[in-house]
Design a protein around this motif. Sequence first.
Motif, PDB file in Angstrom:
ATOM      1  N   UNK A   1       0.685  -1.363   0.067  1.00 50.64           N
ATOM      2  CA  UNK A   1      -0.296   0.399  -0.215  1.00 50.64           C
ATOM      3  C   UNK A   1       0.946   1.243  -0.250  1.00 50.64           C
ATOM      4  N   UNK A   2       1.793   0.842   0.689  1.00 53.71           N
ATOM      5  CA  UNK A   2       2.412   2.522   0.796  1.00 53.71           C
ATOM      6  C   UNK A   2       3.222   2.751  -0.768  1.00 53.71           C
ATOM      7  N   UNK A   3       3.940   1.435  -1.687  1.00 52.80           N
ATOM      8  CA  UNK A   3       4.167   1.747  -2.922  1.00 52.80           C
ATOM      9  C   UNK A   3       3.087   2.528  -3.221  1.00 52.80           C
ATOM     10  N   UNK A   4       2.193   2.342  -3.310  1.00 56.20           N
ATOM     11  CA  UNK A   4       1.130   2.246  -4.213  1.00 56.20           C
ATOM     12  C   UNK A   4       0.720   3.905  -3.860  1.00 56.20           C
ATOM     13  N   UNK A   5       0.844   5.150  -2.378  1.00 56.58           N
ATOM     14  CA  UNK A   5       0.393   5.604  -2.412  1.00 56.58           C
ATOM     15  C   UNK A   5       1.859   6.780  -2.154  1.00 56.58           C
ATOM     16  N   UNK A   6       3.294   6.337  -2.950  1.00 59.53           N
ATOM     17  CA  UNK A   6       3.815   7.071  -3.089  1.00 59.53           C
ATOM     18  C   UNK A   6       4.584   7.272  -4.219  1.00 59.53           C
ATOM     19  N   UNK A   7       3.732   6.178  -5.334  1.00 64.00           N
ATOM     20  CA  UNK A   7       3.915   6.825  -6.982  1.00 64.00           C
ATOM     21  C   UNK A   7       4.471   7.858  -7.275  1.00 64.00           C
ATOM     22  N   UNK A   8       3.721   9.322  -6.838  1.00 63.18           N
ATOM     23  CA  UNK A   8       3.887  10.897  -7.082  1.00 63.18           C
ATOM     24  C   UNK A   8       4.792  11.028  -7.123  1.00 63.18           C
ATOM     25  N   UNK A   9       5.492  11.479  -5.571  1.00 58.81           N
ATOM     26  CA  UNK A   9       6.659  11.622  -4.897  1.00 58.81           C
ATOM     27  C   UNK A   9       7.941  10.814  -5.057  1.00 58.81           C
ATOM     28  N   UNK A  10       7.290   9.654  -5.550  1.00 57.05           N
ATOM     29  CA  UNK A  10       8.812   8.999  -6.092  1.00 57.05           C
ATOM     30  C   UNK A  10       8.602   9.388  -7.704  1.00 57.05           C
ATOM     31  N   UNK A  11       7.511   9.808  -8.541  1.00 57.89           N
ATOM     32  CA  UNK A  11       8.195   9.939  -9.564  1.00 57.89           C
ATOM     33  C   UNK A  11       8.552  11.598  -9.795  1.00 57.89           C
ATOM     34  N   UNK A  12       8.223  11.883  -8.971  1.00 57.76           N
ATOM     35  CA  UNK A  12       9.186  13.212  -8.597  1.00 57.76           C
ATOM     36  C   UNK A  12      10.990  13.493  -7.862  1.00 57.76           C
ATOM     37  N   UNK A  13      10.610  12.360  -7.376  1.00 58.29           N
ATOM     38  CA  UNK A  13      12.573  12.198  -6.888  1.00 58.29           C
ATOM     39  C   UNK A  13      13.000  11.926  -7.892  1.00 58.29           C
ATOM     40  N   UNK A  14      12.161  10.603  -9.193  1.00 57.62           N
ATOM     41  CA  UNK A  14      12.784  10.321 -10.481  1.00 57.62           C
ATOM     42  C   UNK A  14      13.505  11.041 -11.107  1.00 57.62           C
ATOM     43  N   UNK A  15      12.806  12.293 -11.157  1.00 54.91           N
ATOM     44  CA  UNK A  15      12.505  13.739 -12.137  1.00 54.91           C
ATOM     45  C   UNK A  15      13.678  14.057 -12.199  1.00 54.91           C
ATOM     46  N   UNK A  16      13.770  14.213 -10.497  1.00 49.99           N
ATOM     47  CA  UNK A  16      14.900  14.843  -9.337  1.00 49.99           C
ATOM     48  C   UNK A  16      15.898  14.234  -9.704  1.00 49.99           C
ATOM     49  N   UNK A  17      16.383  12.920  -9.626  1.00 46.45           N
ATOM     50  CA  UNK A  17      17.877  12.349 -10.234  1.00 46.45           C
ATOM     51  C   UNK A  17      18.208  12.257 -11.731  1.00 46.45           C
ATOM     52  N   UNK A  18      17.704  12.592 -12.503  1.00 43.89           N
ATOM     53  CA  UNK A  18      17.534  12.712 -13.986  1.00 43.89           C
ATOM     54  C   UNK A  18      18.684  14.382 -14.302  1.00 43.89           C
ATOM     55  N   UNK A  19      17.551  15.269 -13.822  1.00 49.00           N
ATOM     56  CA  UNK A  19      18.230  16.025 -13.589  1.00 49.00           C
ATOM     57  C   UNK A  19      19.746  16.273 -12.966  1.00 49.00           C
ATOM     58  N   UNK A  20      19.624  15.742 -11.992  1.00 48.60           N
ATOM     59  CA  UNK A  20      20.931  16.087 -11.338  1.00 48.60           C
ATOM     60  C   UNK A  20      22.055  15.136 -11.927  1.00 48.60           C
ATOM     61  N   UNK A  21      21.936  14.244 -12.676  1.00 49.24           N
ATOM     62  CA  UNK A  21      23.024  13.660 -12.971  1.00 49.24           C
ATOM     63  C   UNK A  21      23.610  14.746 -13.585  1.00 49.24           C
ATOM     64  N   UNK A  22      23.536  15.763 -14.549  1.00 50.39           N
ATOM     65  CA  UNK A  22      24.231  16.400 -14.743  1.00 50.39           C
ATOM     66  C   UNK A  22      25.492  16.999 -13.967  1.00 50.39           C
ATOM     67  N   UNK A  23      25.386  17.112 -12.949  1.00 52.42           N
ATOM     68  CA  UNK A  23      26.496  17.115 -12.082  1.00 52.42           C
ATOM     69  C   UNK A  23      27.851  16.209 -11.706  1.00 52.42           C
ATOM     70  N   UNK A  24      27.048  14.845 -12.723  1.00 52.71           N
ATOM     71  CA  UNK A  24      28.600  13.846 -12.366  1.00 52.71           C
ATOM     72  C   UNK A  24      29.415  14.444 -13.649  1.00 52.71           C
ATOM     73  N   UNK A  25      29.164  15.866 -14.711  1.00 56.74           N
ATOM     74  CA  UNK A  25      30.171  16.015 -15.646  1.00 56.74           C
ATOM     75  C   UNK A  25      31.171  16.452 -14.560  1.00 56.74           C
ATOM     76  N   UNK A  26      30.950  16.597 -13.401  1.00 54.66           N
ATOM     77  CA  UNK A  26      32.091  17.588 -12.804  1.00 54.66           C
ATOM     78  C   UNK A  26      32.572  16.922 -12.674  1.00 54.66           C
ATOM     79  N   UNK A  27      32.548  15.585 -12.367  1.00 56.63           N
ATOM     80  CA  UNK A  27      33.593  14.603 -12.121  1.00 56.63           C
ATOM     81  C   UNK A  27      34.172  13.761 -13.233  1.00 56.63           C
ATOM     82  N   UNK A  28      33.938  13.786 -14.696  1.00 52.47           N
ATOM     83  CA  UNK A  28      33.815  13.736 -15.796  1.00 52.47           C
ATOM     84  C   UNK A  28      33.449  12.974 -16.147  1.00 52.47           C
ATOM     85  N   UNK A  29      32.252  12.434 -16.151  1.00 54.72           N
ATOM     86  CA  UNK A  29      31.269  11.983 -16.797  1.00 54.72           C
ATOM     87  C   UNK A  29      30.947  12.515 -17.965  1.00 54.72           C
ATOM     88  N   UNK A  30      31.237  11.370 -18.890  1.00 56.37           N
ATOM     89  CA  UNK A  30      31.057  11.713 -20.180  1.00 56.37           C
ATOM     90  C   UNK A  30      29.080  12.028 -20.386  1.00 56.37           C
TER      91      UNK A  30
END
Length: 220
Positions: free
Chosen positions: A142-171
Amino acid sequence: MLETLSNYDVAAAVWVTIQLSVLSAIGALILGTIVAVLRVSPVAVLRGIGTSYVNIFRNTPLTVLLTLCVLGLSLLVGLQLSQDLSKDAFRWAVVGLSAYHAAFVCEAIRSGVNTVPAGQAEAARSIGLTFSQSLREVLLPQAFRGSIAPLGSVLIALIKNTTVAAVVGVADTAKLLATITENEGAQLGVFFVIAMIFVVLTLPIGVLATNLSQRLAVKR
């Protein structure tokens, strides 16, 4: 603009961003679920460990965390995940992104657990289920079903935060943008194309998470 982009391997950079996002999302979901279980555990020590993890990683800048992984653990301590420096940086970036976003995944799942009426947990205990059985059979589904929306927001933030990986040399895509800007100078059209790539990557996730949260929400 198109002539400029044709001189660079844009597809390879976007593919690195996608790989980084998918692998980090899987790692964050697994680690975040474990930390969430610790956070709702009836054992005070385990709750303390879970709370400490969330407070430490949520309040540590991602740039500092990735720098610590790549420059600290890999180069200074010698904990290399690959002999190839580019692969080593990529894998440590996955570790850092997973560890950082696991704190947010944990809180999203814990918010889902809080939506489950306390009576259900009491009913589970009354029929003899252990804490782990109650989590597995009653609370977490039930917790996973109730947290789909916030988990989606976390995933979107993660995709945008991948840009930080460029700082450590990820191409990745952000590294490509930095390279083009350094070689060709700042171009508004190139910035727009890179921004649209991230819109294409994140927009469907937002729409899908919204639809799923409405369809799969537990009716009370």
